[in-house]
Scaffold this motif. Sequence first.
Motif, PDB file in Angstrom:
ATOM      1  N   GLU A 306       0.601  -1.456  -0.038  1.00 39.54           N
ATOM      2  CA  GLU A 306       0.090  -0.127  -0.108  1.00 39.54           C
ATOM      3  C   GLU A 306       0.690   1.394   0.109  1.00 39.54           C
ATOM      4  OE1 GLU A 306      -2.864   0.567   2.640  1.00 39.54           O
ATOM      5  OE2 GLU A 306      -3.714  -1.191   1.962  1.00 39.54           O
ATOM      6  N   ARG A 309       0.320   7.705   2.828  1.00 44.24           N
ATOM      7  CA  ARG A 309      -0.952   8.822   2.903  1.00 44.24           C
ATOM      8  C   ARG A 309      -0.420  10.011   1.884  1.00 44.24           C
ATOM      9  NH1 ARG A 309      -5.603   8.660   7.675  1.00 44.24           N
ATOM     10  NH2 ARG A 309      -5.421  10.520   5.969  1.00 44.24           N
ATOM     11  N   LEU A 312      -0.335   8.369  -2.217  1.00 35.72           N
ATOM     12  CA  LEU A 312      -1.919   7.872  -2.208  1.00 35.72           C
ATOM     13  C   LEU A 312      -2.989   9.809  -2.335  1.00 35.72           C
ATOM     14  CD1 LEU A 312      -3.554   6.459  -1.763  1.00 35.72           C
ATOM     15  CD2 LEU A 312      -4.638   6.479   0.152  1.00 35.72           C
ATOM     16  N   LEU A 313      -2.191  10.399  -2.190  1.00 33.66           N
ATOM     17  CA  LEU A 313      -3.185  12.261  -2.122  1.00 33.66           C
ATOM     18  C   LEU A 313      -2.313  12.571  -3.236  1.00 33.66           C
ATOM     19  CD1 LEU A 313      -4.634  14.272  -1.092  1.00 33.66           C
ATOM     20  CD2 LEU A 313      -2.403  15.770   0.119  1.00 33.66           C
ATOM     21  N   ALA A 316      -4.209  10.323  -6.293  1.00 30.14           N
ATOM     22  CA  ALA A 316      -5.430  11.450  -6.366  1.00 30.14           C
ATOM     23  C   ALA A 316      -5.585  13.057  -6.954  1.00 30.14           C
ATOM     24  CB  ALA A 316      -5.728  11.208  -5.415  1.00 30.14           C
ATOM     25  N   PHE A 333      -4.416  16.162   5.262  1.00 27.61           N
ATOM     26  CA  PHE A 333      -5.275  14.891   4.918  1.00 27.61           C
ATOM     27  C   PHE A 333      -4.238  14.194   5.952  1.00 27.61           C
ATOM     28  CE2 PHE A 333      -4.073  11.056   2.137  1.00 27.61           C
ATOM     29  CZ  PHE A 333      -6.006  10.195   2.699  1.00 27.61           C
ATOM     30  N   TYR A 342      -9.564   8.881   3.466  1.00 27.56           N
ATOM     31  CA  TYR A 342      -9.546   8.948   2.282  1.00 27.56           C
ATOM     32  C   TYR A 342     -11.463   9.452   1.161  1.00 27.56           C
ATOM     33  CZ  TYR A 342      -8.670   6.841  -2.774  1.00 27.56           C
ATOM     34  OH  TYR A 342      -8.400   6.508  -4.053  1.00 27.56           O
ATOM     35  N   GLU A 343     -12.384   8.693   1.386  1.00 24.94           N
ATOM     36  CA  GLU A 343     -13.111   8.891   1.161  1.00 24.94           C
ATOM     37  C   GLU A 343     -13.446  10.613   1.201  1.00 24.94           C
ATOM     38  OE1 GLU A 343     -13.006   6.239   2.595  1.00 24.94           O
ATOM     39  OE2 GLU A 343     -13.480   4.501   1.735  1.00 24.94           O
ATOM     40  N   MET A 345     -11.599  12.752   0.704  1.00 18.37           N
ATOM     41  CA  MET A 345     -10.836  13.298   0.420  1.00 18.37           C
ATOM     42  C   MET A 345     -10.941  13.000  -1.497  1.00 18.37           C
ATOM     43  SD  MET A 345      -7.906  12.441  -1.899  1.00 18.37           S
ATOM     44  CE  MET A 345      -6.832  11.262  -1.869  1.00 18.37           C
TER      45      MET A 345
END
Length: 580
Positions: A306, A309, A312-313, A316, A333, A342-343, A345
């Motif tokens: 994974e 964060r 990931l930000l 997205a 975030f 996450y949702e 964001m």
Amino acid sequence: MLRSNATPALWLLTCLALSLAAETSSSDEQHAGSETRPGPVFETDVLPILKAKCLRCHGESRQRAELNLSSRSTIMKGGESGPPVVPGDLEKSLLWELVHANKMPPSKKDRLSPNEVETIRRWIATGAAFASAAARVPEVTQHDIEPMMLLHCAACHGLRRQEAGLDLRTKASMLKGGKSGPVIVPGKPEASLILKRIHAGDMPPRKKLIEFGVKPMSDDEIDRLTRWIALGAPEVDIEPDIATTEPDPLVTDKDRDFWAFRPPVKPVVPTASANSDPVAWQRVRNPIDAFILRKLDEKGLSFSPEADRLTLLRRASFDLTGLPPTPKEVQAFLADKDPRAYEKMIDRLLASPRYGERWGRFWLDLAGYADSEGKRSADPIRPHAWRYRDYVIRAFNDDKPYDRFLLEQIAGDELVDYEKASEITREIMDNLIATGFLRMAPDGTGSDVVNYVPERLEVVADEIQIFGAAILGLTLQCARCHSHKYDPIPQRDYYRLMATFKGAYDVYDWLKPASVANQTKGNTPRRELKIISPEEKRRWQEYVAQTKREIARLKKKLEKNKKRSRPAIANPRTGDGDCC
């Protein structure tokens, strides 16, 4: 008489030439003799040959190249290359050309025997006789004349413009005539006004050819018009070729199963198999994860670790808005401990105006969006193209349903009677602006010298290509010249589709997209609607008022500065300054 000292080789060549000449003469005499005898009849002599060798591909159930050889009417109708038989003329008969060259039928096992080839030759040469009686069709009808009128005359005597009150699009309108009376006298070409004007060089007017994008009639066209009038201006009804509930010989069941025609089917979401890694399947959070992991399972692979964060930000943010996150967004975030961080964001990014700007670009690319016409070196600006761009962005940001999105772009002007609307609302404006999708093809007809029918047809063909690729998933452009070799599109259907665009893209009643400076004469209408919503009108009026106030303020300031900067010049008599 050859001289006695001629070489043996020369004697041999002479004898050979005489022999060939005799054989050719004999062959010609035989053919001439055969043509004087009653020729073969289609139903009894030719149709059995075609049934055995040709109708599998060119019959009632299947019609390659849109050609049906099973009856008199279908043969005379012809296919993509026109009628295959010209009675009495072998050189112009495509059927004879292909059969004689052993090109048809293409399979060697189906090739015609010499006797069968000779039967078809004699049938065509003796006039292509049919046993079935049929009404004699005049050699020239209104269907030969009306396209000529549209091509050469309708710019001034058609739908939008009728100079001298004259409409030349139909026989009825020609008989009605204009200020000078009827332009044709059936049976009397020498008394017909239209031919007098054409022969005098008055129609089309030489000085206006470039301005209106027309060319003079050719000699063949004038002869055709003359012959039509001499025959009494005959009219023949043609039964329209329309779709019915009967099976279509040009589209098979296999064609209908083409991938682009299949409705979407929701697949079953895969689950873990006996050999799957249970730890990996515990990481599946949505159906997309499940489909990806199933394929990874098949290769003995699993998910990657994974992402952190921050990564990931950034992923997205770039994916949904095309922009990196701001330092403030990163900080918020990373500090958000909510399990649904996450949702939240993702929802924030989807609500951003930048989302429509980022993802709308993909649709704009499909539509061929551009802020200028392209095609020619002049490349005039499209002053209102930005309205369509902004419409697409709003549609994505508003999450407009895809079916409505397509409907507005294909037929937005048909969704409401905007001409009689008491008020032009935002919805009406969007419906009309959406049809800009059908105006995104390159259009170089803004200059008079490249505003003839062939150039206009290029624009329509480009728009059909955009429509087919963006909406239908088909490469329609190939069917412009022949039935498609790969996609199941008959040439017939290409031109049926083109006909639906004629309301906006009439190549005989063309509206220019723009007028190129120094390359356009006259004041022909442009392809635009002059409407505005009350809201936009109010904003425009406020802007004009504000601009006027700013101009007045600057003028006042300028006058004040002029007075301050006026030089003080000493009076030579008194010595005082500012004498002037």
